[in-house]
Design an enzyme around this catalytic site. Sequence first.
Site, short mmCIF file in Angstrom:
data_model
loop_
_atom_site.label_atom_id
_atom_site.label_comp_id
_atom_site.label_asym_id
_atom_site.label_seq_id
_atom_site.Cartn_x
_atom_site.Cartn_y
_atom_site.Cartn_z
CE LYS A 9 -7.60 -13.02 -25.38
NZ LYS A 9 -6.87 -13.18 -24.14
CE LYS A 13 -7.84 -19.78 -28.20
NZ LYS A 13 -6.90 -18.81 -27.66
CE LYS A 37 -10.90 -19.65 -19.13
NZ LYS A 37 -9.59 -19.01 -19.05
#
Length: 333
Positions: A112, A195, A198
């Site tokens: 992230k 994956k 969102k």
Amino acid sequence: MNRIFSGVQPTGNLHLGNYLGAIRNWVQLQRDYNSIFCVVDMHAITIPPHDPAELRRATREVAAGMIASGIDPDECIIFNQSAVPAHAELTWIFNCVARIGWLNRMTQFKEKAGKNRENATVGLYDYPVLMAADVLVYKGTHVPVGDDQKQHLELMRDTAQAFNSMYGVDFFPLPEPMIFGAATRVMSLRDGTKKMSKSDTSEYSRINMTDEADEIAQKIRKAKTDPHPIPETAEELADRPEARNLIAIYAALEGSETDAVLKNFAGKGFGDFKKSFAELAVETLGPIGSEMKRLTEDTTAVDAVLKKGAERAREIADPVIREAKEIVGFLKP
Ligand code: TYM
């Protein structure tokens, strides 16, 4: 006593991965466990900038998604994290227990934060510690999540254990991860090695829970596959990530296993498979999406569920944080 705690971030749209990897399992578990389900709005602000109005919308939408999927707000507690201050208080105590070395190993932080790690917020770095506090402030014993949360759960157990041994107490349980079902890791529809998430910029990479029937069908039609027919055995899917992902999602939606789906479709091309897939997906997700929209049109009902949930959550968390503060040596206020 066994107690389940789990959470979803109100960032972007709730998608099929959240549903199959987590929420659908919660619906099954709620009958057998005392359950607490949280919209983790404090986690949702760890990657700036965010739009406050969008955070409010998404917080209600995730709560609506839980209810529409079949979580019973009378049986379970559904609430938003920021409404229970004990989460933040316990996070501070755990910040003084967990070690920088543990956080440095977190792969989700590395993913992230990206290349410019110096610019990531302290909140993003501390994300797993807040997650540990989320569960342990209720003395949660079981945590049903998707496969991507395994490492965070290890840090949670390490933190509980370190607190107990630091203060010579047997106060926090070591929560058990519950990772099960045919789709514990739903992959992107555009790239079977990534994956479903969102934050993916491609709308075609994921099916959102509020997608209309024609959007679901279109995304499935456009999903990446390979030119080979559907094989007979799961071993033959080993080097075919996109095919493996679609078969696993189908099995999860149908409530069966990969082998059963392969038996049904072996030898057929993906064109035929995708038609059945789209029908199954629309049939399963359509009613949930419509109910979510109905629940979010007028926010009164969802807000009432969150308010009552937060009150019930505080009743459980307050005595735990009070005792944790005493163990640490803070004076009683
Ligand atoms: P979030 O919002 O990223 O994900 C919510 C749940 O959905 C699962 N999930 C998936 N499962 C299968 N395939 C996917 N592609 C996929 N994407 C997401 C996640 O594993 C998760 O179970 N950090 C947590 C939120 C959290 C939490 C907690 C969970 C905060 N505090 C305490 C448990 C206990 C998260 O991943 O949110």
